[in-house]
Design a protein around this motif. Structure first.
Motif, PDB file in Angstrom:
ATOM      1  N   PHE A 133       0.705  -1.208   0.020  1.00 35.38           N
ATOM      2  CA  PHE A 133      -0.064  -0.119  -0.076  1.00 35.38           C
ATOM      3  C   PHE A 133       0.820   1.138   0.053  1.00 35.38           C
ATOM      4  N   ALA A 134       1.624   1.149  -0.976  1.00 35.12           N
ATOM      5  CA  ALA A 134       2.718   2.410  -0.944  1.00 35.12           C
ATOM      6  C   ALA A 134       2.158   3.712  -1.202  1.00 35.12           C
ATOM      7  N   ASN A 135       1.026   3.636  -1.833  1.00 31.50           N
ATOM      8  CA  ASN A 135       0.445   5.016  -2.340  1.00 31.50           C
ATOM      9  C   ASN A 135      -0.717   5.368  -1.386  1.00 31.50           C
ATOM     10  N   ARG A 136      -0.960   4.725  -0.358  1.00 35.68           N
ATOM     11  CA  ARG A 136      -1.978   5.190   0.369  1.00 35.68           C
ATOM     12  C   ARG A 136      -2.094   6.763   0.849  1.00 35.68           C
ATOM     13  N   ASN A 137      -0.967   6.929   0.909  1.00 43.65           N
ATOM     14  CA  ASN A 137      -0.778   8.427   1.605  1.00 43.65           C
ATOM     15  C   ASN A 137      -0.396   9.583   0.589  1.00 43.65           C
ATOM     16  N   ASP A 138      -0.598   9.209  -0.724  1.00 35.51           N
ATOM     17  CA  ASP A 138      -0.109  10.187  -1.815  1.00 35.51           C
ATOM     18  C   ASP A 138      -0.948  11.406  -1.778  1.00 35.51           C
ATOM     19  N   ALA A 139      -0.151  12.300  -1.477  1.00 34.72           N
ATOM     20  CA  ALA A 139      -0.824  13.901  -1.478  1.00 34.72           C
ATOM     21  C   ALA A 139      -1.816  14.296  -2.378  1.00 34.72           C
ATOM     22  N   GLN A 140      -1.914  13.637  -3.932  1.00 34.99           N
ATOM     23  CA  GLN A 140      -2.722  14.194  -4.825  1.00 34.99           C
ATOM     24  C   GLN A 140      -3.986  13.183  -4.769  1.00 34.99           C
ATOM     25  N   LEU A 141      -3.556  12.027  -4.666  1.00 30.32           N
ATOM     26  CA  LEU A 141      -4.854  10.984  -4.928  1.00 30.32           C
ATOM     27  C   LEU A 141      -5.667  10.511  -3.739  1.00 30.32           C
ATOM     28  N   ALA A 142      -4.542  10.080  -2.815  1.00 24.91           N
ATOM     29  CA  ALA A 142      -5.295   9.661  -1.503  1.00 24.91           C
ATOM     30  C   ALA A 142      -6.374  10.310  -0.779  1.00 24.91           C
ATOM     31  N   HIS A 143      -7.374   9.839  -0.370  1.00 25.78           N
ATOM     32  CA  HIS A 143      -8.422  10.617   0.421  1.00 25.78           C
ATOM     33  C   HIS A 143      -8.729  10.059   1.890  1.00 25.78           C
ATOM     34  N   ALA A 144      -7.708   9.309   2.380  1.00 22.07           N
ATOM     35  CA  ALA A 144      -7.493   8.864   3.549  1.00 22.07           C
ATOM     36  C   ALA A 144      -5.910   8.680   3.973  1.00 22.07           C
ATOM     37  N   ALA A 145      -5.348   9.737   3.898  1.00 25.82           N
ATOM     38  CA  ALA A 145      -3.900   9.907   3.985  1.00 25.82           C
ATOM     39  C   ALA A 145      -3.593   9.794   5.601  1.00 25.82           C
ATOM     40  N   ASP A 146      -2.641   8.997   6.035  1.00 25.91           N
ATOM     41  CA  ASP A 146      -2.538   8.929   7.380  1.00 25.91           C
ATOM     42  C   ASP A 146      -3.531   8.230   8.218  1.00 25.91           C
ATOM     43  N   PHE A 147      -4.355   7.447   7.616  1.00 28.50           N
ATOM     44  CA  PHE A 147      -5.125   6.704   8.339  1.00 28.50           C
ATOM     45  C   PHE A 147      -5.085   5.405   8.522  1.00 28.50           C
ATOM     46  N   TRP A 148      -4.750   4.595   7.420  1.00 30.22           N
ATOM     47  CA  TRP A 148      -4.543   3.279   7.461  1.00 30.22           C
ATOM     48  C   TRP A 148      -2.887   3.015   7.679  1.00 30.22           C
ATOM     49  N   ASP A 149      -2.600   1.986   8.928  1.00 30.03           N
ATOM     50  CA  ASP A 149      -1.221   1.773   9.148  1.00 30.03           C
ATOM     51  C   ASP A 149      -1.247   0.148   9.421  1.00 30.03           C
ATOM     52  N   TYR A 150       0.040  -0.348   9.507  1.00 33.14           N
ATOM     53  CA  TYR A 150       0.368  -1.652   9.819  1.00 33.14           C
ATOM     54  C   TYR A 150      -0.014  -2.202  10.912  1.00 33.14           C
ATOM     55  N   GLN A 151       0.139  -1.394  12.078  1.00 34.12           N
ATOM     56  CA  GLN A 151      -0.084  -1.716  13.559  1.00 34.12           C
ATOM     57  C   GLN A 151      -1.702  -2.022  13.620  1.00 34.12           C
ATOM     58  N   TRP A 191      -2.876   1.085  -5.638  1.00 31.22           N
ATOM     59  CA  TRP A 191      -3.265   2.447  -4.909  1.00 31.22           C
ATOM     60  C   TRP A 191      -4.500   1.756  -3.908  1.00 31.22           C
ATOM     61  N   GLY A 192      -4.317   0.711  -3.223  1.00 28.11           N
ATOM     62  CA  GLY A 192      -5.153   0.337  -2.209  1.00 28.11           C
ATOM     63  C   GLY A 192      -5.044   1.223  -0.900  1.00 28.11           C
ATOM     64  N   LEU A 193      -6.087   0.981  -0.118  1.00 32.26           N
ATOM     65  CA  LEU A 193      -6.057   1.721   1.040  1.00 32.26           C
ATOM     66  C   LEU A 193      -6.049   3.364   0.797  1.00 32.26           C
ATOM     67  N   CYS A 194      -6.583   3.994  -0.465  1.00 33.59           N
ATOM     68  CA  CYS A 194      -6.826   5.329  -0.619  1.00 33.59           C
ATOM     69  C   CYS A 194      -7.970   5.866  -0.010  1.00 33.59           C
ATOM     70  N   TYR A 195      -9.014   4.887   0.141  1.00 34.39           N
ATOM     71  CA  TYR A 195     -10.201   5.489   0.852  1.00 34.39           C
ATOM     72  C   TYR A 195     -10.787   5.037   2.222  1.00 34.39           C
ATOM     73  N   ASN A 196     -11.442   5.562   3.113  1.00 30.85           N
ATOM     74  CA  ASN A 196     -11.772   4.795   4.139  1.00 30.85           C
ATOM     75  C   ASN A 196     -13.600   5.022   4.133  1.00 30.85           C
ATOM     76  N   HIS A 197     -14.178   5.737   3.289  1.00 33.01           N
ATOM     77  CA  HIS A 197     -15.638   6.141   3.192  1.00 33.01           C
ATOM     78  C   HIS A 197     -15.836   6.251   1.816  1.00 33.01           C
ATOM     79  N   GLU A 198     -16.969   6.486   1.747  1.00 31.37           N
ATOM     80  CA  GLU A 198     -17.781   6.586   0.357  1.00 31.37           C
ATOM     81  C   GLU A 198     -17.686   8.227   0.014  1.00 31.37           C
ATOM     82  N   MET A 199     -17.146   8.553  -1.134  1.00 29.38           N
ATOM     83  CA  MET A 199     -17.150  10.184  -1.244  1.00 29.38           C
ATOM     84  C   MET A 199     -18.232  10.677  -2.062  1.00 29.38           C
TER      85      MET A 199
END
Length: 662
Positions: A62-80, A132-140
């Motif tokens: 999930f390397a792109n999950r915190n992408d500044a341009q596309l991700a809508h749930a940056a810094d939400f999902w993590d390994y722990q 680009w998985g884990l880019c979202y955590n809710h419906e937009m």
């Protein structure tokens, strides 16, 4: 003898010491070092997920999950958060069944579903759609609150919205209540927890993975790790253990039994990519990878025909089997832009109820079904049934009896959630508006020209440099010699576009793709499901990309391979020449006559092209052994031609397309 006894004793002590490395005693009870009680789990002391799946692997998946341009749930999902949630289910076998490799495969399978459902990727994105998985955590931009006011068991809470949230999106008040009970959270009142707490979001998704949808049915976990043995009915329904069956459990016939559709293929692609990144390799994906031909465990609706085949039992009571998925289907169809080229609409959220009552010696069995299509009518029952207009909500309560196990089934049945990618849920298209706009102007006599327009727009795709493709650029290319005559089809669709745009904007690429599917269906061909959301090009595609009509079979194969199509796909697409007055039967009937005529090997006549059946490229196919083998197959089996044409058409209209992601 004494030495032998001492040797045996030392061996026993060594074995005990080795066992102690994995277990320890606590108040006389064995406890696993990994954190759960041995007495409560047969998986005690197996390797846990954190032993073989590390933080750096999660980051790679999930390397792109915190992408500044596309991700809508940056810094939400993590390994722990994932590991913490997974630990709650490891005693039940999640990631701990069958050894390390099976554990890694199950993690890849589960996360494959999660990645596909939360992806903001598209085919041209860096790394491709599966990166680009884990880019979202809710419906937009949800279009509705997904509240089912008729649900008396789990009524909606005032002011609360039940749109999609989580790692495997949950929708609707009923489903939030069921999932909440499973993870000991009040999600009916607080569904927002799944977009506020990543651990709870993963926990809800894993609970769904581990939990059967209905009594005596398997969970996604069971069908994947081999805990489930198919019955005769399962094998007749093409249901076998493997990754494909996990999609059947989770999504039913919204994904499965629909052929090789994009929604199914993209989930498989995520799973296989994750296997590669985790070091297992996609070659170990396992058998029965897809569910293209599987019958759903829990069909989304029961047809009147299926009800007429029910038989009376010997029960003394009235048994009602309700399939309250009308709301679920309505949510999925209202939120995700897919369009079937069918005369009957599946976009309506309304549904009618019908019931057949069977009498035998004053004993009654009632079967009730909800259909997800508007305009559904009560079916004529078989001779042993008496048709009655019964409503499961408004009917006399005294006539409806439930056993506890049937109530439990009724509670779990609606939990088959729609296969929604949160990333695509924001698409505002109403597909029926596009479909009806096309139908207003399209006739059978104009169908061939519209279908040719599809081929000439998408046919410029080059898999090498990723140029061209289905992007609407054909409107800038009508003056090219190879596009002679297409201006008439563009003008026809231009009229449809003008009316559609007055209600909602539609891209030329989407309009042409839908119109081609409608042209095929209008002439009697297969109904084709078309994904919407293509973006238009603002310039013409490079010239010289379409196959020339003078090419021989070898050159045609080379040309089509550069567009990503096999010889079989080239032959099946050529079958579109069955309409349009090229000499292959009726110009307005889409069937397999094209292949039957090709077996006669038409030759150029002395009068040239005007007197020839088909094009020179059609004749070239019949002279090639590999092409000829497919021509014979399709000449004998029209159903296979229709199935393969449907799948290849979908691939064609998706070639080179750029997609809206929000």
């Amino acid at each position: 003898m004494r030495e032998t006894r001492w040797a045996a004793l030392l061996l026993l002590l060594a074995i005990s010491a080795a066992g102690a490395a994995g277990r320890k005693e606590k108040d006389g009870e064995k406890v696993c070092d990994k954190g759960w009680e041995c007495s409560g789990s047969r998986f005690c002391c197996n390797e846990t997920i954190s032993d073989y799946f590390k933080a750096d692997q999660f980051e790679e998946l999930f390397a792109n999950r915190n992408d500044a341009q596309l991700a809508h749930a940056a810094d939400f999902w993590d390994y722990q958060s994932f590991i913490s949630a997974a630990a709650l289910f490891e005693p039940r076998g999640f990631g701990t069944t069958g050894g390390k490799e099976m554990g890694m495969k199950e993690v890849a399978a589960f996360l494959g579903h999660v990645g596909a459902k939360t992806s903001c990727g598209y085919s041209e994105a860096p790394g491709g759609e599966t990166a680009w998985g884990l880019c979202y955590n809710h419906e937009m931009s949800p279009s509705q609150s997904y509240c089912d006011d008729s649900n008396e068991l789990y009524p909606c809470v005032a002011g609360v919205e039940y749109y999609g949230r989580g790692a495997l999106p949950v929708y609707g008040n009923h489903n939030y209540a069921i999932v909440g009970r499973g993870i000991n959270q009040d999600l009916l009142h607080h569904p927002e927890l799944l977009e506020q707490n990543a651990t709870l979001a993963f926990e809800a998704a894993i609970w769904r993975w581990m939990t059967p949808m209905k009594r005596k049915q398997p969970s996604a976990h069971d069908v994947f790790v081999g805990n489930w043995k198919p019955t005769k009915n399962d094998t007749l329904s093409q249901r076998y253990p493997g990754f494909g069956a996990t999609m059947n459990v989770l999504y039913g016939d919204l994904i499965c039994g629909q052929g090789y559709i994009d929604d199914m293929n993209v989930i498989i692609s995520h799973y296989q990519r994750y296997l590669d990144l985790m070091g297992v390799g996609r070659e170990h994906s396992g058998d029965n990878l897809d569910c293209a031909e599987q019958v759903a465990f829990n069909p989304s609706s029961k047809s009147p025909e299926s009800l007429s085949k029910l038989h009376c039992g010997d029960q003394q009571w009235t048994e009602t089997q309700t399939r309250e998925t009308g709301l679920e289907e309505g949510m999925e169809l209202a939120s995700v832009s897919y369009l079937a080229s069918s005369s009957s609409s599946s976009f309506s959220s309304g549904y009618s109820r019908f019931a057949c009552r069977c009498r035998r010696a004053s004993k009654t069995v009632v079967a009730t079904s909800a259909t997800g299509r508007s305009g559904a009518t009560d079916s004529a029952c078989s001779e042993t049934f008496e048709q009655q207009n019964l409503d499961v909500h408004s009917g006399p309560k005294s006539s409806w009896c439930f056993r506890r196990r049937d109530l439990a089934s009724a509670i779990l049945l609606p939990f088959v959630l729609p296969p929604i990618n949160i990333s695509r849920a924001a698409e505002p298209y109403d597909g029926l508006i596009i479909q009806n706009g096309v139908r207003k102007f399209l006739t059978k006599g104009k169908a061939a020209g519209v279908l040719r327009l599809v081929f000439h727009d998408a046919g410029t795709f080059d898999i090498g440099d990723k140029s061209g493709g289905m992007n609407g650029s054909i409107i800038y290319e009508v003056n090219r010699p190879e596009n002679a005559g297409l201006n008439r089809s563009i003008k026809l669709l231009g009229k449809a576009k003008e009316e559609i745009d007055s209600v909602q904007k539609v891209s030329w690429a989407d309009l042409i793709a839908v119109a081609g599917a409608e042209a095929v269906a209008l002439c009697g061909g297969p109904e084709i499901l078309v994904r919407l959301g293509r973006l238009d090009s603002s310039t013409a595609d490079p010239a010289g990309k379409l196959p020339e009509e003078t090419l021989d079979a070898a050159a045609l194969k080379t040309s089509f391979s550069k567009k990503g199509f096999s010889t079989q796909e080239m032959v099946v697409l050529s079958g579109a020449h069955t309409i349009g007055g090229k000499g292959f039967g009726s110009p307005i009937i889409f069937d397999n006559t094209y292949f039957k005529v090709l077996l006669e090997k038409p030759q150029p006549s002395s009068s040239g092209m005007a007197g020839m059946v088909g094009l020179r490229t059609d004749w070239a196919l019949a002279e090639d052994d590999e092409c000829l083998s497919w021509i014979k197959i399709y000449a004998e089996d029209q159903a296979k031609f229709f199935d393969d044409f449907r799948d290849t058409y979908i691939k064609l209209v998706n070639s080179g397309a750029s997609w809206r992601t929000a």
